[in-house]
Design a protein around this motif. Structure first.
Motif, PDB file in Angstrom:
ATOM      1  N   ASP A 405       0.830  -1.203   0.000  1.00 37.98           N
ATOM      2  CA  ASP A 405       0.000   0.000   0.000  1.00 37.98           C
ATOM      3  C   ASP A 405       0.864   1.253   0.000  1.00 37.98           C
ATOM      4  OD1 ASP A 405      -2.437  -1.171  -0.153  1.00 37.98           O
ATOM      5  OD2 ASP A 405      -3.012  -0.845   1.938  1.00 37.98           O
ATOM      6  N   LYS A 409       0.201   4.374  -2.407  1.00 35.33           N
ATOM      7  CA  LYS A 409      -0.126   5.676  -1.817  1.00 35.33           C
ATOM      8  C   LYS A 409       0.763   6.780  -2.383  1.00 35.33           C
ATOM      9  CE  LYS A 409      -2.074   4.032   2.552  1.00 35.33           C
ATOM     10  NZ  LYS A 409      -1.878   3.873   4.013  1.00 35.33           N
ATOM     11  N   ASP A 412      -0.432   7.629  -5.694  1.00 36.70           N
ATOM     12  CA  ASP A 412      -1.631   8.449  -5.537  1.00 36.70           C
ATOM     13  C   ASP A 412      -1.265   9.899  -5.239  1.00 36.70           C
ATOM     14  OD1 ASP A 412      -4.582   8.092  -5.509  1.00 36.70           O
ATOM     15  OD2 ASP A 412      -4.402   9.008  -3.543  1.00 36.70           O
ATOM     16  N   SER A 440      -5.234  -2.156  -5.284  1.00 37.20           N
ATOM     17  CA  SER A 440      -5.078  -0.696  -5.305  1.00 37.20           C
ATOM     18  C   SER A 440      -4.413  -0.239  -6.596  1.00 37.20           C
ATOM     19  CB  SER A 440      -4.254  -0.238  -4.095  1.00 37.20           C
ATOM     20  OG  SER A 440      -4.924  -0.547  -2.888  1.00 37.20           O
ATOM     21  N   TYR A 468      -8.765   5.057   1.243  1.00 31.42           N
ATOM     22  CA  TYR A 468      -7.512   5.540   0.669  1.00 31.42           C
ATOM     23  C   TYR A 468      -6.436   4.443   0.753  1.00 31.42           C
ATOM     24  CZ  TYR A 468      -3.415   8.514   0.033  1.00 31.42           C
ATOM     25  OH  TYR A 468      -2.258   9.069  -0.436  1.00 31.42           O
ATOM     26  N   PRO A 469      -5.730   4.165  -0.376  1.00 36.71           N
ATOM     27  CA  PRO A 469      -5.616   4.936  -1.616  1.00 36.71           C
ATOM     28  C   PRO A 469      -6.535   4.452  -2.750  1.00 36.71           C
ATOM     29  CG  PRO A 469      -3.883   3.311  -1.564  1.00 36.71           C
ATOM     30  CD  PRO A 469      -4.704   3.088  -0.315  1.00 36.71           C
TER      31      PRO A 469
END
Length: 697
Positions: A405, A409, A412, A440, A468-469
């Motif tokens: 993640d 992130k 993102d 993701s 999120y994300p």
């Protein structure tokens, strides 16, 4: 334990380890360093707890005092404390000494000590406490102050994290008093034994934040030790004395002297940790003064120091009490960021230099600041369309075949900051090339593609949400005309808020598109608390932007108020919302009052509208710019109306004069026609009835 005159803390100290004495075979030896005649009562308290009292005539020698107690000890382990220290909880120690597999295989215990700096015992400095040790025949304390237990080869140290030691010995005036006493003891001993490296090191450390004094003492120590040929680069004390001199040069910005010393140091010292400390001093200056080549060299040496701690599973402060804080993972990542900035400013081939560093960063070492360096690295690589480096970075964040993640992130973060369509297209093309498993990542790769509802369901794991994300799930659903409700259910409000914030930030790069996006959301997503929260935040971002035309802002303002009211009604009691209760959050109250003001404006009740606008502003100061724009537009409209009314009155008076003149001339029929026109201009004029009678007479 050494007992002096600390009647305020001595019993607390004894009580803290009393459970250990009661549950583990042990003995408590108290060393009386003041004598009964001079005691404040501490010795009498000690007699209640101690198995043995050893009387020692104080001679400014802590090692001698501790050795007096050590000679009487019969156990295999030694805990040595002072009477201004106590354990927070002896339970973990009892647990350790209850297990042979622990106390027979370890030879020292360490824990943290909170050394308090204020009488409130709130503020403190954390230090390592390693005064619990297995002992062997011949063990003894050396050095009259900052004494050390010698004669033991430590193999395994047990890190006890479940408790710690309180220390109140250096609070207020005590700190200065003890520091002065220690300095005097060390000066006296160094006069007798100028080759004592340990005391020189303690003497230098005692200078504290006085950089000039620290440098002065360290230079004196180096000169003295060199004259006695004690400058042995295999001895840690010598290395740390030399490091103190370099720290002094760095703090006093004596860069030329620092450069010379660092070169000498790196030539002789091979330990990666201490080499890293040396270059940390170099990296404390403006990197522009060092240049790209040297900065890269220093940073790579620092990499080695951090990796040395990681590979040996050792905290940096375990390696060096004095310089442990100079080696840290966050400092390492900060240095990389500074290097990126240096390259961007100084090099024509900036990306080539940056790329070399990206490929050498020890990405496996986690720290919160790693994410910032990763985001910068990805941004540089994507801008340069360097797919190989992007792929390299992704490979460093794959665990068990799944992309982390943390990596997504940072993608993102870059995506959220993209402003142009060209940059967006480049970004989408680059991330399409990343070959790794991750829901993701799939969401990010399909954020601007046509995706059927079946493809969504089949491509993502069960239970996936827009947390999120994964906030792009909303865009995928909306632009492909699917309701996103199933992806927002069972998501905490905190996570909803974070995802909504990311969506709003991204859409803010194209403010003109917010009304259309909001409209499309409403067309495919039924009214729910999550939908209305998102819509309210999107429209809030739009209407509070001063660059937007007021006519457009007014259209979206009504919708914002409606979204916020629907959101509030799902959460709060309807009667609270109806009255705009002070119990409601300020923005909810603002939206309710603002909505009433807008309705009054539409109904042309401008005076009441202005009252509500002022009240809304008082509730939510963030709305000041918007409310003032609306008030100014209303006031302008009112001035225009007054001007029009005044002009109509002036024209009406002229026409009335003409009508009276025509009647006086007997041209009543012509006057009546003119009167009918006047009724259209000023229908409320009280003189119209009188003029009509005159026309008919």
């Amino acid at each position: 334990m050494l007992v002096s005159n600390r009647i305020d803390t001595v019993e607390k100290c004894f009580e803290s380890f009393r459970p250990l004495l009661e549950q583990i075979p042990s003995e408590f030896i108290a060393v009386d360093t003041v004598g009964d005649e001079k005691s404040d009562g501490s010795v009498d308290v000690a007699r209640k707890y101690a198995d043995k009292i050893v009387h020692f005539e104080w001679c400014d020698d802590f090692a001698a005092a501790r050795n007096a107690g050590l000679k009487e000890a019969r156990g295999k382990w030694l805990i040595y404390l002072d009477d201004d220290e106590w354990f927070d909880d002896a339970g973990p120690l009892i647990d350790f000494f209850s297990k042979p597999e622990l106390y027979e295989n370890y030879d020292r215990i360490s824990m943290m000590e909170h050394s308090y700096t204020s009488a409130s015992q709130i503020d403190y400095v954390s230090n390592k406490f390693s005064r619990i040790s297995a002992i062997v025949p011949g063990s003894e304390f050396v050095d009259p102050v900052h004494e050390m237990l010698k004669g033991i080869v430590y193999r395994n140290e047990y890190d006890l994290k479940e408790t710690f030691v309180h220390h109140v010995g250096y609070i207020g005036k005590l700190s200065h008093k003890k520091a002065k006493r220690n300095q005097q003891i060390m000066n006296k001993e160094l006069e007798k034994n100028p080759g004592n490296l340990h005391l020189w090191l303690q003497q230098i450390a005692g200078a504290g934040d006085d950089e000039k004094e620290m440098l002065k003492v360290s230079e004196k120590a180096i000169s003295t030790l060199k004259s006695r040929e004690l400058d042995d680069w295999n001895i840690t004390d010598w290395i740390e004395i030399f490091l103190y001199r370099m720290r002094g040069y760095a703090r006093l910005k004596m860069w030329s002297d620092l450069d010379v010393n660092v070169d000498v140091f790196l030539e002789h010292v091979k330990n990666p940790f201490f080499r890293g400390v040396a270059v940390k001093f170099e990296l404390s200056r403006d990197l522009n003064e060092i240049g790209i080549e040297k900065a890269s060299k220093w940073i790579h040496i620092y990499f080695d120091a951090v990796e040395y701690c990681e590979k040996n599973n050792r905290n940096s402060e375990e390696i060096s009490y004095f310089f442990g804080r100079d080696i840290s993972k966050d400092t390492m990542y900060d240095a990389v960021e500074m290097y990126f900035n240096l390259c961007s400013k100084e090099s024509q081939d900036a990306y080539e230099e940056i790329k070399k560093m990206i490929l050498d960063v020890p990405w496996h070492i986690f720290d919160e600041k790693r994410s910032n360096v990763l985001a910068s690295s990805l941004k540089y690589a994507i801008n340069e369309e360097d797919n190989a480096t992007v792929e390299f970075l992704s490979e460093n964040f794959v665990t068990d075949g799944i992309l982390s993640d943390e990596f997504v992130k940072q993608l993102d973060r870059i995506d959220i900051g993209i402003e142009s369509d060209t940059a967006q297209e480049k970004f989408d093309q680059m991330i399409e090339m990343i070959d790794a498993k991750s829901d993701s990542l799939w969401i990010k790769q399909h954020a601007r593609k046509e995706v059927s509802d079946d493809e969504l369901k089949n491509s993502l794991c069960d239970g996936i949400t827009f947390k999120y994300p994964n906030e792009d799930l909303i865009r995928i659903c909306v632009e492909n005309r699917h309701s996103p409700q199933r992806y927002v259910e069972n998501v905490s409000f905190e996570d909803v808020s974070k995802s909504v914030s990311a969506i709003v930030t991204k859409e803010s790069m194209h403010l003109d598109g917010i009304p259309g996006f909001a409209s499309r959301i409403e067309s495919v997503w039924e009214s729910t608390v999550q939908r209305n929260y998102l819509l309210a935040n999107l429209r809030k971002r739009y209407i509070f932007q001063e660059s937007m035309a007021l006519s457009k802002v007014m259209d979206e303002s009504e919708k914002y108020c409606q979204n916020m009211l629907e959101y509030a009604n799902n959460i709060y009691l309807p009667e609270l919302c109806d009255s705009a209760s002070e119990l409601l959050p300020s923005e909810v109250r603002f939206a309710i009052l603002f909505g009433k003001a807008l309705k009054l404006k539409k109904d042309n009740h401008l005076k009441e509208c202005l009252t509500y606008l002022q009240e809304a502003l008082e509730v939510f100061k963030y709305s000041e710019s918007l409310i003032k724009r609306i008030i100014q537009s209303i006031e302008l409209e009112q001035r225009k109306r007054v001007a029009v009314n005044n002009e109509m009155a002036r024209l009406g008076n002229q026409v009335k004069s003409q009508i009276v003149a025509l009647i006086s001339q007997g041209q009543n029929e012509v006057a009546a026609g003119l009167l009918n026109e006047l009724k259209q201009i000023t229908p409320e004029d009280p003189d119209l009835a009188t003029l009509e009678k005159l026309c008919q007479s």
